[in-house]
Design an enzyme around this catalytic site. Structure first.
Site, PDB file in Angstrom:
ATOM      1  N   SER A   1       5.166   3.254   0.387  1.00 38.79           N
ATOM      2  CA  SER A   1       4.818   2.630  -0.885  1.00 38.79           C
ATOM      3  C   SER A   1       5.564   3.218  -2.069  1.00 38.79           C
ATOM      4  CB  SER A   1       3.307   2.748  -1.128  1.00 38.79           C
ATOM      5  OG  SER A   1       2.908   4.105  -1.174  1.00 38.79           O
TER       6      SER A   1
ATOM      7  N   ASP B   1      -2.040   5.869 -10.085  1.00 38.26           N
ATOM      8  CA  ASP B   1      -3.321   5.555  -9.447  1.00 38.26           C
ATOM      9  C   ASP B   1      -3.704   6.728  -8.547  1.00 38.26           C
ATOM     10  OD1 ASP B   1      -1.705   5.298  -7.207  1.00 38.26           O
ATOM     11  OD2 ASP B   1      -1.949   3.126  -7.010  1.00 38.26           O
TER      12      ASP B   1
ATOM     13  N   HIS C   1      -0.218   7.327  -6.309  1.00 36.19           N
ATOM     14  CA  HIS C   1       1.183   7.220  -6.690  1.00 36.19           C
ATOM     15  C   HIS C   1       1.484   7.800  -8.066  1.00 36.19           C
ATOM     16  CE1 HIS C   1       0.187   3.817  -3.944  1.00 36.19           C
ATOM     17  NE2 HIS C   1       1.260   4.284  -3.339  1.00 36.19           N
TER      18      HIS C   1
END
Length: 367
Positions: A33, A325, A328
């Protein structure tokens, strides 16, 4: 889907003429991600997608674009500052052979790992093996267009980035619902990862990867999710998780040194940025941050909120938060990491014709 120091970098940009095509030396990115630029958003059953506000709020139009942050990824920033085009997502519906020759491809997938079993809770994601299979399919397209000899030259002169590993801990080994958590001890699991990663990198070498960079893990035990789930409830970093990251980095560095010595014409390098991120966590104000332990996008005291959604509340100044978040880093953190990587590895701008994209402008928080 967690903090790690990852990402795309290219040493040189040359223009070569292949059967009438002006083909750049481009990047092929494999990752999770932290490098995903939209692949998971096109996996309809994936539970790991960045397709809702406020993801992307500081990027382009401000709408979600598949990046798991408010702005740019580390690979975006490094490429921009070196004058390189950004590789599109493999699942971008507009992807063509011409785009591949001009920009490369990004195969990264949120929730993906070195191991096939990693991230199974997310239903759909591309593991590293799957990403390699997609790369093989990409090669066939280019061979059909250029011919085998010219395509082989193109791929051998390309740059390769591998930024994976954190999910194999956060969304596998450290979760008791996965078999690996009770099959291996710490040392055995890292040996398992290295055996698998070594085999994968050898496959990439057979497919033409000669210039390859693997990025290490950051202090995974200090991401907001790990802090809030700490057994003690103190909100401190989880040292066990951080120690796993350090052990992984040491083993991966040794692996790459061995591969570089034994694979023909291989230049495989390891990028370890653990300490720079750790320094920011310990002394955020020194690096221009005000918060290094909480997510900018959250539900306030309701923790953990695993993703950022329209009902979330944003911090007052996104540029002052290390984390976007629960998993990340923010755009500002990614820029700090990218700058450190460029400095440590002594990379210079290679294409003066392309101007770097600007950093996000400060914007007020949405209501």
């Amino acid at each position: 889907m967690t903090l790690l120091v990852t990402f795309a970098t290219v040493v040189t940009l040359l223009v070569i003429s292949i059967d009438g095509y002006n083909c750049k030396v481009v990047q092929f990115i494999f990752g999770d991600s932290l490098s995903d630029v939209g692949n998971n958003d096109r996996l309809s059953r994936s539970l790991a997608r960045a397709n809702l506000p406020w993801y992307g709020i500081d990027f382009g139009s401000g709408m979600p674009n598949g990046r798991f942050t408010n702005g740019r990824t580390v690979s975006d920033i490094i490429g921009d500052k070196m004058g390189l085009p950004r590789p599109p997502a493999f699942l971008d519906p507009s992807l063509t052979e011409e785009m591949i020759l001009e920009n490369g491809v990004n195969f990264a997938s949120g929730g993906g790992g070195i191991l096939n079993e990693t991230g199974g809770l997310f239903i759909q994601r591309f593991s590293f093996y799957k990403q390699i299979k997609l790369f093989q399919g990409t090669q066939e397209l280019i061979k059909a267009k250029l011919g085998t000899a010219a395509a082989d030259k193109f791929f051998q002169e390309s740059q390769y980035v591998v930024a994976l590993g954190s999910n194999d801990f956060i969304n596998n080994y450290l979760m008791p619902i996965y078999r690996d958590s009770w099959t291996y001890n710490d040392e055995g699991f890292i040996d398992y990862l290295m055996e698998t990663l070594g085999a994968q990198l050898r496959v990439l070498h057979k497919l033409g990867a000669r210039q390859l960079m693997v990025f290490g893990l950051g202090p995974m035990g200090c991401i907001p999710l790990q802090r809030v789930l700490s057994i003690s409830g103190s909100g401190e970093c989880q040292e066990k998780t951080n120690n796993l990251a350090l052990s992984f980095n040491k083993a991966a560095n040794n692996l790459l040194e061995d591969l570089s010595k034994n694979l023909p014409n291989a230049s495989y390098r390891f990028g370890d940025g653990y300490d720079v991120v750790n320094n920011v966590i310990k002394n955020p104000s020194k690096y221009g941050f005000e918060n290094s332990d909480s997510p900018c996008c959250s539900f306030g005291r309701i923790r953990p909120a695993l993703t950022c959604v329209p009902a979330s509340t944003l911090c007052k100044d996104r540029s002052k938060y290390l984390f976007w978040d629960e998993y990340h880093p923010s755009d500002s953190a990614n820029e700090l990491i990218a700058d450190e990587i460029i400095k440590r590895l002594n990379f210079t701008r290679v294409n003066e014709n392309n101007s770097p994209s600007p950093a996000p402008a400060d914007a007020p928080s949405p209501n």
